[in-house]
Design an enzyme around this catalytic site. Structure first.
Site, mmCIF file in Angstrom:
data_model
loop_
_atom_site.group_PDB
_atom_site.id
_atom_site.type_symbol
_atom_site.label_atom_id
_atom_site.label_comp_id
_atom_site.label_asym_id
_atom_site.label_seq_id
_atom_site.Cartn_x
_atom_site.Cartn_y
_atom_site.Cartn_z
ATOM 1 N N ARG A 35 -10.504 1.063 -7.777
ATOM 2 C CA ARG A 35 -11.640 1.265 -6.876
ATOM 3 C C ARG A 35 -12.789 1.953 -7.612
ATOM 4 O O ARG A 35 -13.944 1.655 -7.394
ATOM 5 C CB ARG A 35 -11.227 2.083 -5.655
ATOM 6 C CG ARG A 35 -12.307 2.082 -4.583
ATOM 7 C CD ARG A 35 -11.813 2.648 -3.275
ATOM 8 N NE ARG A 35 -11.569 4.078 -3.350
ATOM 9 C CZ ARG A 35 -11.117 4.805 -2.333
ATOM 10 N NH1 ARG A 35 -10.840 4.240 -1.170
ATOM 11 N NH2 ARG A 35 -10.910 6.093 -2.472
ATOM 12 N N ASP A 57 -5.953 3.243 -6.552
ATOM 13 C CA ASP A 57 -6.911 3.576 -5.490
ATOM 14 C C ASP A 57 -7.217 5.080 -5.611
ATOM 15 O O ASP A 57 -6.573 5.789 -6.381
ATOM 16 C CB ASP A 57 -6.238 3.249 -4.144
ATOM 17 C CG ASP A 57 -7.224 3.240 -2.986
ATOM 18 O OD1 ASP A 57 -8.441 3.383 -3.214
ATOM 19 O OD2 ASP A 57 -6.768 3.083 -1.844
ATOM 20 N N ASP A 87 -13.595 0.421 0.894
ATOM 21 C CA ASP A 87 -13.246 0.352 2.315
ATOM 22 C C ASP A 87 -14.413 -0.153 3.156
ATOM 23 O O ASP A 87 -15.129 0.627 3.792
ATOM 24 C CB ASP A 87 -12.784 1.724 2.800
ATOM 25 C CG ASP A 87 -11.536 2.165 2.051
ATOM 26 O OD1 ASP A 87 -10.927 1.323 1.359
ATOM 27 O OD2 ASP A 87 -11.175 3.343 2.149
ATOM 28 N N ASP A 143 0.847 -1.195 0.000
ATOM 29 C CA ASP A 143 0.000 0.000 0.000
ATOM 30 C C ASP A 143 0.892 1.259 0.000
ATOM 31 O O ASP A 143 2.119 1.161 -0.149
ATOM 32 C CB ASP A 143 -0.946 -0.091 1.222
ATOM 33 C CG ASP A 143 -2.249 0.652 1.010
ATOM 34 O OD1 ASP A 143 -2.235 1.723 0.373
ATOM 35 O OD2 ASP A 143 -3.309 0.175 1.490
ATOM 36 N N HIS A 162 -7.337 -7.834 3.002
ATOM 37 C CA HIS A 162 -6.775 -6.485 3.136
ATOM 38 C C HIS A 162 -7.198 -5.936 4.491
ATOM 39 O O HIS A 162 -8.222 -6.349 5.051
ATOM 40 C CB HIS A 162 -7.284 -5.599 1.997
ATOM 41 C CG HIS A 162 -6.680 -4.227 1.962
ATOM 42 N ND1 HIS A 162 -5.369 -3.974 2.310
ATOM 43 C CD2 HIS A 162 -7.203 -3.026 1.592
ATOM 44 C CE1 HIS A 162 -5.120 -2.681 2.167
ATOM 45 N NE2 HIS A 162 -6.217 -2.078 1.735
#
Ligand SMILES: *[C@@H]1O[C@H](CO)[C@@H](O)[C@H](O)[C@H]1NC(C)=O
Length: 926
Positions: free
Chosen positions: A585, A526, A601, A413, A659
């Site tokens: 995303r 992302d 998320d 990340d 994740h």
């Protein structure tokens, strides 16, 4: 991942947090939505001017007039190949061009001849060719009806909610008609009001026509009001689906009592469930289904969009409907849908089905199919925010080996970068990236690093300097580079709508540009809604400028373009030979062509586990087959039970990645005691064994646009019991999965569809008949999965540490016989990672059929060339009778095959028949 201030909230309030709804607009707070929704049905001012009709071979145009303001619109009608009708409506003479979405359609859709069957003063009837399909154009008020035979399939503007806010000059300025600039004028409100009274029937100044403020953010609207709307009526329809992304049930709900479903790509921190709020992606495609027909509506518009749904049967119970029926008072059920967008034009594709598979084919003909991923991308992915440094990566990698759990990808990340500068490595924690990647490669594993579209404004950063020098940043309304706040602090946002920008971005993935990379490094995009921490609704100002267009026009496309450019970069760096893998995303219609999507998320809560099913099903229905949810939940710490159940669910969803948020405790699968490690190992291994089947499903998704993960109704379209099921799903046609998503579950009730079907429990081989609710007692190791009788599924049961290590391993065939004693399936084999299957026909595609006591492998692509070392090591035949003898015929030779028969399970096992997986062969049961 979520917001910076979100993290702070998280630290303060721990488990009580939820979305701060106040950060995001309701329809009432979105001026155009409020204006449009205030319109009353049944008062359409639009009239078709029939004498303006022009008909070429494939295109019909007709002017519409708004009788209130005399503004003319141009209606274009097309009949497209494969039962699709396209309806476009734009201003006849807009002050300046209005945005038409580029790059989403895979080409100019092929048109078919349209002909006028009859015409009079009230309207006309057009032939749509197939099966007596007709389009009726009514003149006053304007309305379109699509019919097949005597049946009305769908109507447009039947409720009179077509609304098209034409471009206009602000009366209080001196701007010339061609000019785009409209000056601010604070004392001109009275004049502006007058204009509005004149043109819009006397709306007050709160309508936000020329400016609108939300929280501290003001949206200047240099073009004034530009919104559009159209209603659709679907007689006979009670079930509509699609329009992701929302955290809601599979069957869409009526919206009369609350807000419409919103499509506006946003970084929503800790999203709430069962709610029409916008999320990260927008795919403006809705499917309508009843037992006779499936249809689709594709609203091609990239601006903020709201979708209202109402139904005349909403709120009626089944009993109520029965009573209506018995009393003869039942009206035909009908669903009404209304689309509202902030700018652009009306460009809508009506996909007439009639079967679900036809709608998928029709939609794929417009926007393309799922990219065929490298096979490894279908295996297991291990991610967290963050694996801290190279030693951490090494330890996690070894942990998988020590615990005998396979994995293919380890993910890094944002913390892996040098100060959130993408395309760089932290010089201390990741000082030897090539060495790290090589170590992973030695185990035939891969890595993903994150590359987000916000670029740190820093004169020492090459990427920033080049984008800035090339003038590739999105601009403010005043023409300077737009800046927003994101992970790196102050950041610029490249204009991905610009093809030159995308080409440059793609070139940055070359091995000599993105230093420290090797060919086993792939990419994650992302924050590409785009997320802007200090922007309106955590995104970009709508009056920011992308070339000739406002951000308002292109907003929902931004993430689509980021993934497009990134995927192109991965293809290019290999000289065009390797298939890319890019996770995004944010998505739009057509994003399926570029890679995978995840649901953002989520949280370590049981309801989030449950919602992963309808969320991925909704995305699958509109083309995005490669979908997954963060296993374990991103925010918060899952209980061990929840984590295990999530692995079991995720292992049977297309994109399978664990994740976790930075603030969560570590949760690699061996940290919860040997018993739980064993449970997680077992289900990850189930995934690896099933990879041949997953890969084959993705090959079909790529070839034909059929979804991989399917709601039951897609395969059982006449069975009303399936229409609202969203706690179980099919993988392809042949595997039915009912994950355990309840805490403390002792059992689940799975619906096994199909009156003529039988289903075999894949773990016990027990046979169950279809069209029943089956109660299945469960323990912590249970993951209820059933194979359809009539199918053949290949597995590779010798699981190794990564999918690449299993390349040459033998296959086991699971032949599940139908009640008639037949079955069919396939084998698809290629190199797993290049485009050679496409460019050189280097693959094996075989059909497997069982009938009349013989199992045969037949070549489906005789002109294809590919060699596999894999052979068939075992065949299970479920539902079989005991043979006296089993004979294998291959290469002109006949050999006896060893077998065993379990009478209690009717299970015949053929041991080591040993034929090559690419060969012609027949096994005879005698
Ligand atoms: C078009 O619709 C007709 C009538 O519903 C149907 O028979 C036909 O299969 C459809 N064709 C395609 C290509 O979907």
């Amino acid at each position: 991942m979520g917001l910076l201030f979100g993290i702070c909230i998280y630290l303060l309030f721990g488990s009580t947090l939820a979305v701060d709804r106040g950060n995001f607009k309701t329809c009432d707070q979105s001026a155009f939505c409020k204006r449009q929704r205030a319109m009353k049905p049944g008062q359409s001012p639009y009239r078709a001017l029939l004498d303006t009709l022009e008909l070429s071979d494939s295109r019909l145009t007709l002017q519409l007039i708004n009788d209130n303001n005399k503004v003319h619109l141009l209606l274009e009608l097309y009949r497209l190949q494969g039962n699709i009708t396209r309806v476009k409506i734009n201003e006849l003479k807009p002050l300046k061009p209005r945005y038409e979405v580029p790059d989403v359609l895979v080409g100019d859709p092929s048109t078919q001849p349209l002909s006028v069957l009859s015409k009079d003063d009230n309207g006309m009837v057009l032939s749509l060719g197939a099966e007596s399909q007709r389009l009726i154009v009514s003149a006053r008020p304007f309305r379109l009806d699509i019919m097949e035979g005597p049946e009305l399939l769908l109507s447009l503007n039947s409720r009179g909610l077509l609304a098209f806010e034409h471009l206009r000059l602000r009366k209080d300025t001196q701007a010339d008609p061609e000019g785009a600039e409209v000056k601010e004028n604070t004392d001109g409100e009275e004049q502006q009001d007058e204009e509005k009274k004149e043109e819009d029937g006397g709306k007050d100044n709160e309508d936000g026509l020329w400016e609108e403020t939300f929280k501290s953010h003001t949206d200047s609207k240099p073009n004034g009001p530009t919104s559009i709307s159209l209603d659709f009526s679907l007689p006979g329809v009670e079930h509509v689906y699609g329009i992701p992304e929302h955290a809601d049930s599979l069957k869409l709900k009526t919206t009369d009592a609350g807000d419409p479903y919103r499509l506006y790509n946003l970084d929503v921190f800790q999203y709430e469930l069962y709610n029409p709020m916008a999320l990260y992606g927008s795919v403006p495609v809705m499917l309508a289904h009843n037992a006779q027909r499936t249809m689709g509506i594709f609203w091609l518009n990239a601006a903020e969009t709201w979708v209202d749904i109402s139904s005349n049967t909403a709120g009626k119970t089944v009993f109520g409907k029965m009573l209506d029926f018995v009393q003869g008072s039942s009206e035909t059920p009908q669903t009404d849908v209304r689309w509202i967008s902030e700018s652009g034009i009306i460009d809508v594709f009506i996909m007439l089905g009639p079967k679900p598979s036809d709608v998928f084919t029709q939609y794929a003909s417009l926007t393309g199919t799922q990219a065929f991923p490298p096979q490894a991308a279908l295996a297991y992915h291990q991610c967290r925010w963050n694996y801290n440094d190279q030693d951490d990566v090494k330890a996690v990698d070894q942990g998988f080996d020590e615990h005998d759990i396979p994995y293919d990808f380890i993910w890094l990340d944002i913390e892996h970068t040098d100060g959130k500068r993408y395309f760089t490595w932290d010089p201390h924690k990741f000082s030897q990236p090539k060495e790290m990647l090589q170590n992973i490669m030695d185990k035939r594993r891969k890595m993903v690093t994150i590359v987000d579209p916000h670029i740190k404004i820093d004169s020492g950063y090459k990427i920033h300097n080049e984008i800035s020098a090339k003038n590739f940043y999105v601009k403010n309304k005043d023409g300077r580079d737009y800046e927003g706040w994101c992970w790196p602090g102050n950041a610029g946002y490249p204009d991905f709508t610009n093809p030159e920008m995308r080409a440059w971005w793609a070139s940055m993935f070359a091995y000599d540009q993105y230093e420290g990379t090797l060919e086993n490094l792939y990419t994650w995009n992302d924050m590409n809604e785009p997320s802007v921490f200090n922007g309106p609704e955590v995104s970009m100002y709508k009056d920011a400028v992308h070339g000739n267009w406002e951000h308002r026009d292109v907003h929902n496309l931004y993430g689509f373009y980021v993934q497009m450019a990134t995927a192109e970069g991965l293809v290019q760096r290999s000289g065009g030979t390797e298939r890319p893998f890019v996770l995004t995303r944010s998505v739009f219609a057509g994003s399926q062509r570029f890679g995978a999507v995840w649901t953002g998320d989520n949280a370590a809560e049981w309801d989030h586990l449950k919602i992963s099913i309808p969320m991925c099903l909704s995305l699958s229905l509109v083309g995005l087959s490669f979908c997954g949810a963060d296993v374990g939940g991103f925010f918060k710490n899952p209980s061990t039970e929840l984590l295990v159940r999530w692995y079991q669910t995720g292992a049977y969803q297309p994109f399978f990645r664990a994740h976790a948020h930075l603030d969560t405790t570590r949760r690699e699968p061996w940290l919860f005691g040997p018993e739980n490690t064993a449970l997680m190992r077992d289900v990850v291994r189930q995934r690896y064994a099933l990879l041949p089947y997953w890969y084959q499903q993705f090959y079909h998704a790529y070839k034909s646009g059929q979804p991989v993960m399917r709601p039951l109704w897609v395969e059982y379209p006449k069975d009303a019991a399936t229409f609202t099921i969203d706690d179980e799903f099919l993988i392809g046609r042949d595997l039915l999965v009912h994950p355990v998503t309840e805490e403390g579950a002792r059992g689940v009730t799975a619906y096994l569809p199909g009156t003529d079907e039988v289903w075999y429990d894949v773990h016990t081989f027990q046979k169950h008949s279809g069209a029943q609710n089956l109660y299945i007692p469960v323990t912590m190791s249970s993951i209820p999965v059933f194979q359809r009788g009539g199918s053949i599924i290949p597995r590779k049961v010798r699981v190794r540490r990564s999918s690449a290590c299993m390349e040459n391993d033998p296959y086991t065939l699971y032949v599940a016989l139908s009640p008639e004693g037949i079955a069919e399936g396939e084998l698809y084999i290629d190199d797993g990672h290049t485009f050679d299957f496409q460019t050189k026909k280097q693959f094996i595609h075989r059909s497997l059929t069982f009938a009349h006591n013989s199992l045969t492998s037949r070549n489906l692509c005789p002109e294809c060339k590919f060699f596999t070392k894999s052979w068939i090591e075992k065949v299970f035949i479920l539902g079989a009778k005991k043979p006296n003898k089993v004979v294998l015929q291959t290469d002109g030779q006949a050999t006896a095959v060893e077998f065993e028969f379990d009478a209690s399970l009717a299970l015949l096992t053929l041991r080591k028949p040993g034929m090559n997986a690419g060969a012609d062969w027949t096994v005879l049961l005698q």
